[in-house]
Design a protein around this motif. Sequence first.
Motif, PDB file in Angstrom:
ATOM      1  N   ASP A  70       0.838  -1.286  -0.018  1.00 40.62           N
ATOM      2  CA  ASP A  70       0.030   0.052  -0.106  1.00 40.62           C
ATOM      3  C   ASP A  70       0.925   1.405   0.021  1.00 40.62           C
ATOM      4  O   ASP A  70       0.277   2.388   0.318  1.00 40.62           O
ATOM      5  N   GLY A  71       2.133   1.205  -0.187  1.00 37.50           N
ATOM      6  CA  GLY A  71       3.130   2.243  -0.399  1.00 37.50           C
ATOM      7  C   GLY A  71       3.515   2.745   0.962  1.00 37.50           C
ATOM      8  O   GLY A  71       4.342   3.881   0.917  1.00 37.50           O
ATOM      9  N   ARG A  72       3.061   2.160   2.297  1.00 34.48           N
ATOM     10  CA  ARG A  72       3.464   2.731   3.237  1.00 34.48           C
ATOM     11  C   ARG A  72       4.791   1.924   3.854  1.00 34.48           C
ATOM     12  O   ARG A  72       4.639   0.807   3.860  1.00 34.48           O
ATOM     13  N   ALA A  73       5.774   2.664   4.715  1.00 33.04           N
ATOM     14  CA  ALA A  73       6.614   2.032   5.294  1.00 33.04           C
ATOM     15  C   ALA A  73       5.943   0.864   6.143  1.00 33.04           C
ATOM     16  O   ALA A  73       4.936   1.288   7.030  1.00 33.04           O
ATOM     17  N   ASP A  74       6.569  -0.193   6.895  1.00 30.44           N
ATOM     18  CA  ASP A  74       6.029  -1.019   7.672  1.00 30.44           C
ATOM     19  C   ASP A  74       5.557  -0.514   9.174  1.00 30.44           C
ATOM     20  O   ASP A  74       4.576  -0.756   9.655  1.00 30.44           O
ATOM     21  N   HIS A  75       6.638   0.349   9.546  1.00 26.26           N
ATOM     22  CA  HIS A  75       6.520   0.995  10.870  1.00 26.26           C
ATOM     23  C   HIS A  75       5.168   1.956  10.574  1.00 26.26           C
ATOM     24  O   HIS A  75       4.578   2.127  11.715  1.00 26.26           O
ATOM     25  N   GLU A  76       4.971   2.512   9.529  1.00 18.84           N
ATOM     26  CA  GLU A  76       3.618   3.355   9.479  1.00 18.84           C
ATOM     27  C   GLU A  76       2.303   2.591   9.478  1.00 18.84           C
ATOM     28  O   GLU A  76       1.617   2.920  10.078  1.00 18.84           O
ATOM     29  N   LYS A  77       2.673   1.368   8.850  1.00 13.35           N
ATOM     30  CA  LYS A  77       1.326   0.603   8.992  1.00 13.35           C
ATOM     31  C   LYS A  77       1.051   0.214  10.340  1.00 13.35           C
ATOM     32  O   LYS A  77      -0.178   0.385  10.832  1.00 13.35           O
ATOM     33  N   ILE A  78       2.043  -0.172  11.121  1.00 16.70           N
ATOM     34  CA  ILE A  78       1.829  -0.466  12.501  1.00 16.70           C
ATOM     35  C   ILE A  78       1.471   0.620  13.215  1.00 16.70           C
ATOM     36  O   ILE A  78       0.384   0.585  14.090  1.00 16.70           O
ATOM     37  N   GLU A  79       1.839   1.674  13.317  1.00 15.55           N
ATOM     38  CA  GLU A  79       1.387   3.118  13.799  1.00 15.55           C
ATOM     39  C   GLU A  79      -0.041   3.338  13.446  1.00 15.55           C
ATOM     40  O   GLU A  79      -0.911   3.833  14.385  1.00 15.55           O
ATOM     41  N   ARG A  80      -0.284   3.122  12.102  1.00 15.57           N
ATOM     42  CA  ARG A  80      -1.596   3.420  11.778  1.00 15.57           C
ATOM     43  C   ARG A  80      -2.752   2.433  12.547  1.00 15.57           C
ATOM     44  O   ARG A  80      -3.647   2.585  12.808  1.00 15.57           O
ATOM     45  N   ILE A  81      -2.373   1.279  12.513  1.00 14.97           N
ATOM     46  CA  ILE A  81      -3.271   0.150  13.435  1.00 14.97           C
ATOM     47  C   ILE A  81      -3.397   0.497  14.670  1.00 14.97           C
ATOM     48  O   ILE A  81      -4.507   0.594  15.437  1.00 14.97           O
ATOM     49  N   ARG A  82      -2.389   1.156  15.402  1.00 12.84           N
ATOM     50  CA  ARG A  82      -2.622   1.592  16.560  1.00 12.84           C
ATOM     51  C   ARG A  82      -3.085   2.576  17.009  1.00 12.84           C
ATOM     52  O   ARG A  82      -4.003   2.992  17.837  1.00 12.84           O
ATOM     53  N   GLN A  83      -3.400   3.545  16.031  1.00 11.58           N
ATOM     54  CA  GLN A  83      -4.208   4.730  16.048  1.00 11.58           C
ATOM     55  C   GLN A  83      -5.563   4.676  16.068  1.00 11.58           C
ATOM     56  O   GLN A  83      -6.424   5.154  16.390  1.00 11.58           O
ATOM     57  N   LEU A  84      -6.007   3.912  14.922  1.00 16.45           N
ATOM     58  CA  LEU A  84      -7.423   3.679  14.626  1.00 16.45           C
ATOM     59  C   LEU A  84      -7.748   2.585  15.907  1.00 16.45           C
ATOM     60  O   LEU A  84      -7.282   1.743  16.113  1.00 16.45           O
ATOM     61  N   ARG A  85      -8.995   2.900  16.053  1.00 14.91           N
ATOM     62  CA  ARG A  85      -9.838   2.106  17.234  1.00 14.91           C
ATOM     63  C   ARG A  85     -11.116   1.620  16.337  1.00 14.91           C
ATOM     64  O   ARG A  85     -12.109   1.997  16.720  1.00 14.91           O
ATOM     65  N   PRO A  86     -10.882   0.685  15.449  1.00 11.79           N
ATOM     66  CA  PRO A  86     -12.064  -0.124  14.911  1.00 11.79           C
ATOM     67  C   PRO A  86     -13.124  -0.818  15.545  1.00 11.79           C
ATOM     68  O   PRO A  86     -12.445  -1.382  16.871  1.00 11.79           O
ATOM     69  N   ASP A  87     -14.108  -1.201  15.176  1.00 12.74           N
ATOM     70  CA  ASP A  87     -14.958  -2.096  15.865  1.00 12.74           C
ATOM     71  C   ASP A  87     -14.567  -3.585  15.653  1.00 12.74           C
ATOM     72  O   ASP A  87     -14.540  -4.168  16.489  1.00 12.74           O
ATOM     73  N   MET A  88     -13.957  -3.593  14.283  1.00 17.67           N
ATOM     74  CA  MET A  88     -13.437  -5.196  14.138  1.00 17.67           C
ATOM     75  C   MET A  88     -12.696  -4.787  13.023  1.00 17.67           C
ATOM     76  O   MET A  88     -12.645  -3.918  12.239  1.00 17.67           O
ATOM     77  N   MET A  89     -11.819  -5.920  12.664  1.00 17.85           N
ATOM     78  CA  MET A  89     -10.865  -5.915  11.337  1.00 17.85           C
ATOM     79  C   MET A  89     -11.220  -7.223  10.845  1.00 17.85           C
ATOM     80  O   MET A  89     -11.415  -8.256  11.313  1.00 17.85           O
ATOM     81  N   LEU A  90     -11.013  -7.110   9.505  1.00 14.38           N
ATOM     82  CA  LEU A  90     -10.950  -8.107   8.525  1.00 14.38           C
ATOM     83  C   LEU A  90      -9.674  -8.483   8.025  1.00 14.38           C
ATOM     84  O   LEU A  90      -9.093  -7.464   7.082  1.00 14.38           O
ATOM     85  N   LEU A  91      -8.968  -9.360   8.201  1.00 17.23           N
ATOM     86  CA  LEU A  91      -7.576  -9.932   7.669  1.00 17.23           C
ATOM     87  C   LEU A  91      -7.833 -10.692   6.779  1.00 17.23           C
ATOM     88  O   LEU A  91      -8.340 -11.863   6.889  1.00 17.23           O
ATOM     89  N   SER A  92      -7.365 -10.370   5.480  1.00 15.63           N
ATOM     90  CA  SER A  92      -7.533 -11.436   4.337  1.00 15.63           C
ATOM     91  C   SER A  92      -5.915 -11.365   3.657  1.00 15.63           C
ATOM     92  O   SER A  92      -5.216 -10.967   4.197  1.00 15.63           O
ATOM     93  N   GLY A  93      -5.872 -12.074   2.567  1.00 16.40           N
ATOM     94  CA  GLY A  93      -4.746 -12.155   2.037  1.00 16.40           C
ATOM     95  C   GLY A  93      -4.136 -13.715   1.308  1.00 16.40           C
ATOM     96  O   GLY A  93      -4.758 -14.475   1.957  1.00 16.40           O
ATOM     97  N   GLY A  94      -3.935 -13.781   0.339  1.00 17.57           N
ATOM     98  CA  GLY A  94      -3.331 -14.872  -0.178  1.00 17.57           C
ATOM     99  C   GLY A  94      -4.650 -15.803  -0.791  1.00 17.57           C
ATOM    100  O   GLY A  94      -5.778 -15.648  -0.151  1.00 17.57           O
ATOM    101  N   THR A  95      -4.253 -16.748  -2.023  1.00 16.16           N
ATOM    102  CA  THR A  95      -5.205 -17.654  -2.360  1.00 16.16           C
ATOM    103  C   THR A  95      -5.061 -18.957  -1.553  1.00 16.16           C
ATOM    104  O   THR A  95      -4.060 -19.084  -0.878  1.00 16.16           O
ATOM    105  N   ASP A  96      -6.043 -19.829  -1.609  1.00 18.37           N
ATOM    106  CA  ASP A  96      -6.061 -21.081  -0.592  1.00 18.37           C
ATOM    107  C   ASP A  96      -4.794 -21.887  -1.375  1.00 18.37           C
ATOM    108  O   ASP A  96      -4.685 -22.169  -2.452  1.00 18.37           O
ATOM    109  N   GLY A  97      -3.894 -22.107  -0.469  1.00 11.06           N
ATOM    110  CA  GLY A  97      -2.708 -22.926  -0.586  1.00 11.06           C
ATOM    111  C   GLY A  97      -1.743 -22.134  -1.319  1.00 11.06           C
ATOM    112  O   GLY A  97      -0.484 -22.714  -1.398  1.00 11.06           O
ATOM    113  N   GLY A  98      -1.711 -20.943  -1.431  1.00  7.54           N
ATOM    114  CA  GLY A  98      -0.699 -20.068  -1.911  1.00  7.54           C
ATOM    115  C   GLY A  98       0.221 -19.738  -0.911  1.00  7.54           C
ATOM    116  O   GLY A  98       0.259 -20.404   0.161  1.00  7.54           O
TER     117      GLY A  98
END
Lengths: 597, 374
Positions: free
Chosen positions: A133-161
């Motif tokens: 997404d163009g952000r440095a890894d530590h920026e991603k972590i910081e962003r997750i810390r800042q936001l307080r969502p109600d829930m999170m959806l984690l996806s990624g990769g195709t099955d078996g990939g």
Amino acid sequence: MSDKDLEVIVATDCGSTTTKAILIEKKGDTYRQTFRGEAPTTVEAPFEDVTKGVLNSITEVEELSGRRLLDGEKIITPNEGNTGADIYVSTSSAGGGLQMMVAGAVKAMTGESAQRCALGAGAIVMDVLASNDGRADHEKIERIRQLRPDMMLLSGGTDGGTITHIVELAQFLKAADPKPRLGASYKLPVIFAGNNKAQQQIKDILGDRTALIITENIRPSLERENLMPARHKIHDIFLEHVMQQAPGYPRLMKMVGAPIMPTPAAVGMMTEKFAKAKNFNVLAVDIGGATTDVFSVFSGVFNRTVSANLGMSYSISNVMAETGLANILRWLPFDVDEQDLRNRLKNKMIRPTTIPQTIEDLQIEHAVAREALRLAFDQHKSLAVGLKGVQQERSISDAFEQTASGQSLINLMRLDYVIGSGGILAHSPRRTQSMLMMIDAYQLEGVTRMAVDSIFMMPHLGVLAQISEKAALDVFYNDCLVRMGTCLAPRGLAKEGQLIMEWEVKVPGEKNLSGELRFGDIIHLPLEAASAKLTAKPVKGFDMGAGSGSRVEADIEGGVAGLVLDGRGRPFELPKARAKRMDVLNKWYKAMEMYPG
Amino acid sequence: MAHAYTPGLKVIPCTLLKKKRVLPIPGKVLVDLGREVEASDIVAQTELPGKVYPVNVANRLSVAPDEIKNFMVKGEGDTVTKGEIIAENKPFVKWFKTAIESPVAGTIESISTITGQVMLREPPKILPLPAYIKGKVVEVHEGFGVTVETEGTFIQGIFGVGGETSGEIEVAVKTPAEDLAPEAVKDIHRGKILIGGRHAGLSTIKKAVATGVKALVVGGIHDRDLRELMGYDIGVAVTGTEKLGITLIITEGFGSIPMAEYTFKLLASRNGEKASVSGATQIRAGVMRPEIIVPGYPRNVTECKKEQGRGWIEPGDPVRMIREPYFGVIGTVKALPPELTVIGSESHARVLEVELAAGEVIMVPRANIEMLEK
């Protein structure tokens, strides 16, 4: 519950500003909406309990209908004679709605699928994280810390990939240790809907830090999207976790006879049902106090987006911030001091329940609404791209093409029906106001039928459709949709006053209408008939859907506003010079009979 | 008797106030139940975990993720200083040696043999939580904080920016209709909660910041000035974390609007006394308005009000119009006709009749008024 047992239904929608109640009764074989009431939503002190507003709105229905529905703070069930209802259902967007953060491995693939999945479930997507997404890894972590969502959806990769990217995202998530928005003492719900081979690693990483729920992959292969299992989980968690934390919601959940739905999910459900029943391409918009939702069904593909901070009260100031004062002022046929306009909009923001009392104030709100609708539509067009929705097939080359060209599924020339809802469109003192606001914001092309959900009933009906589809559709056709009429807007540009189209409308049993449309003009004609036949002959250089200069025949419908022939051309631009702009605005508003005087 | 629900801001000479003071994440409560605390006393504190910096060791050393443990100089849980080597390879030719330095001071949190990433975490930051108001600890929320109770004056504003602060109240104008000029802000106002009247312009606010005024409370400001001050347009009213060097509260709205006389007089009656102030505003779910709290009774008050306002309006109640064309005008409710009425915008709305001071009676949508304290 069968339709036989269902004769009286009470439904509420708890919006961020107003709680609206409706009464639906079975009259013969048909369900009709009979009475409605509304009250301010009571999330604010001194009440801080959403059920107060619900009870106030139902009390109004009681007073108007003469039917006793409440016994103290309880809804009387079942209905007997003139007392009680068979079921009570509700939707909710109060409390800021459902706020989610989503993550996927590749932004344009699983990231986008995750976004569509959450949006379709009725959520506001606060951010989309992806490995690229163009952000440095530590920026991603910081962003997750800042936001307080109600829930999170984690996806990624195709099955078996490959599992590397998704494990990395999970590790970032663990390191950030995000907290839920409401209530610091419970764990953040995280739905994992990614590569099935990564499930154990995800469990090991996030199992003890979050309330982890594992479901089927939203992208089992590159060619297939499978959003429904994750959407169901989102709804489950919305009810089990999020709603339990909001003021008064645990009580509301005990009152209802079917699960509470997020308002946008319910509206989306009704939009889809309507499009399917009529075989239409449909665009529906709900412009609320805090957010604007846009729903579309094109060639059977459903898409929804929500613009979290584009709205007419809580977010009105953000519309100004995003579009700029000049874009708001351009719709006003009178001068307003910039400082005065700024103060007015901020005062609406801090006192969101006030309403315009003067025509001038109303026109200012209409100007803001056009911009909010336009910006939200732009966002919709950029997400409703390429894919074929819930269950879709696409090849790798399509995916690359999508990211490269961003081809939107939205094609205004192919759009059959527009439905507007939300206070500013549904409660406009004159229907022509709603019609022109939407024509201006969307720049409709060709032949487009238009309607409003007069009292914003689509949420109630969407949630009711869970119990009885017939009841929901009966009321939708008979009481919810208010046909406004049809907009005819040839695409093309010419000199002012030049003939651009000849047209004829045949109305069964009535005298035919016909005439010429000249560039720069708006013609507004009363047309109430539910159906009529149009023949349009655009001149060369102008297109009504069949190509430049080609004759078009189409079914159209009349309504409370009638027929609008928009000769302002497409793409449509307002004159830059102030005096000229005010002249044409006054001319168009007069042609539409939008405002008194 | 006819009545209608209406929101109103609380302006109460004396009421029982409870403030729940809790940490965002679990920590340690530092005070016992029953303890009398000052506004600045720390009642709880916690350690905010430090920022995390991932370093992709596998990529940097050009090795497979499952091999990186062989090259790590530091292990999980080890502390490192900025620039200290955390991993290095051991080539035959020294020139080809690659060493990876820690980008921060902190600890090695994790080493992943799946992704090849090493997570480094900066040391935690202490987050102290002050009592905010002077009062008594009446409840302890184990691991999170306390509830502090006090009796005192409670005034809500309509909008604010800036966080919690405290200081002595200093009324800087003679009447609630007087603008607060930059010259009226003086050095003696450093550390004070300065009360203006109708309006404060950008130069006044800037002067107050430069002088070290803790908080400024006025009837209205212009949005344009707020934008200048903030450097951006506030899109949605969620505030309280701004670092402006001052807490700013408006009691009436945007524009030039005299402070409600009742509010002004109440603040004036507490002149010279210590107050706790917060500009935090959230006009969404869990609505929060800015506030001014002055512990203790005003001089002329001997008893604290128990009722919290009735939440609806009746004929005879004083109200303020909060929308054009009567924005800021004050009157008395004359009648509450139940039927929907066509207003100037041609909308059908529930209205009320309001009698103005000169005897004129106007019709206003019920949504466009705010209840005032008698």
